[in-house]
Design a protein around this motif. Sequence first.
Motif, PDB file in Angstrom:
ATOM      1  N   GLN A  75       0.825  -1.210   0.000  1.00 25.80           N
ATOM      2  CA  GLN A  75       0.000   0.000   0.000  1.00 25.80           C
ATOM      3  C   GLN A  75       0.859   1.260   0.000  1.00 25.80           C
ATOM      4  O   GLN A  75       0.547   2.226  -0.694  1.00 25.80           O
ATOM      5  N   ALA A 118       0.728   4.011  -2.970  1.00 29.35           N
ATOM      6  CA  ALA A 118       0.456   5.407  -2.611  1.00 29.35           C
ATOM      7  C   ALA A 118       1.589   6.315  -3.081  1.00 29.35           C
ATOM      8  O   ALA A 118       1.336   7.415  -3.596  1.00 29.35           O
ATOM      9  N   LEU A 133      -7.044  13.700  -5.387  1.00 25.27           N
ATOM     10  CA  LEU A 133      -7.206  12.337  -4.878  1.00 25.27           C
ATOM     11  C   LEU A 133      -6.374  12.134  -3.613  1.00 25.27           C
ATOM     12  O   LEU A 133      -5.307  12.731  -3.467  1.00 25.27           O
ATOM     13  N   ASP A 134      -6.849  11.291  -2.731  1.00 28.61           N
ATOM     14  CA  ASP A 134      -6.102  10.911  -1.529  1.00 28.61           C
ATOM     15  C   ASP A 134      -5.320   9.642  -1.851  1.00 28.61           C
ATOM     16  O   ASP A 134      -5.923   8.565  -1.983  1.00 28.61           O
ATOM     17  N   GLU A 162      -3.405   7.571  -0.224  1.00 23.92           N
ATOM     18  CA  GLU A 162      -3.510   6.437   0.687  1.00 23.92           C
ATOM     19  C   GLU A 162      -4.845   5.713   0.520  1.00 23.92           C
ATOM     20  O   GLU A 162      -4.896   4.476   0.462  1.00 23.92           O
ATOM     21  N   SER A 163      -5.919   6.471   0.436  1.00 22.79           N
ATOM     22  CA  SER A 163      -7.239   5.860   0.260  1.00 22.79           C
ATOM     23  C   SER A 163      -7.358   5.184  -1.104  1.00 22.79           C
ATOM     24  O   SER A 163      -7.917   4.089  -1.227  1.00 22.79           O
ATOM     25  N   GLU A 164      -6.851   5.834  -2.128  1.00 21.49           N
ATOM     26  CA  GLU A 164      -6.888   5.236  -3.469  1.00 21.49           C
ATOM     27  C   GLU A 164      -6.068   3.955  -3.515  1.00 21.49           C
ATOM     28  O   GLU A 164      -6.490   2.959  -4.114  1.00 21.49           O
ATOM     29  N   ALA A 178      -5.387   1.905  -1.021  1.00 20.72           N
ATOM     30  CA  ALA A 178      -6.109   0.862  -0.284  1.00 20.72           C
ATOM     31  C   ALA A 178      -7.240   0.302  -1.148  1.00 20.72           C
ATOM     32  O   ALA A 178      -7.437  -0.919  -1.219  1.00 20.72           O
ATOM     33  N   GLY A 179      -7.966   1.185  -1.815  1.00 21.70           N
ATOM     34  CA  GLY A 179      -9.065   0.738  -2.660  1.00 21.70           C
ATOM     35  C   GLY A 179      -8.602  -0.084  -3.850  1.00 21.70           C
ATOM     36  O   GLY A 179      -9.206  -1.106  -4.189  1.00 21.70           O
TER      37      GLY A 179
END
Length: 67
Positions: free
Chosen positions: A2, A6, A22-23, A25-27, A29-30
Amino acid sequence: MQVFVADRLRAAQAAGEIAADLDPESEAAGLLAMSAGLGTGVLLGQRTAEEAVRILGYHLGRMAPRS
């Protein structure tokens, strides 16, 4: 993994290749969750590998900045 994804997303943002809002870290993870789920679907015969690649590519393409 991850952290690696990222970091790659941050580099793509800096290069203007993906949207700046866009974030990462969130992207990341997704994307990793999606790829794991798609891989399981391929193994179970729910979809082909080509379909899984197309779906992941579709979601990656949505990250591009809108003009």
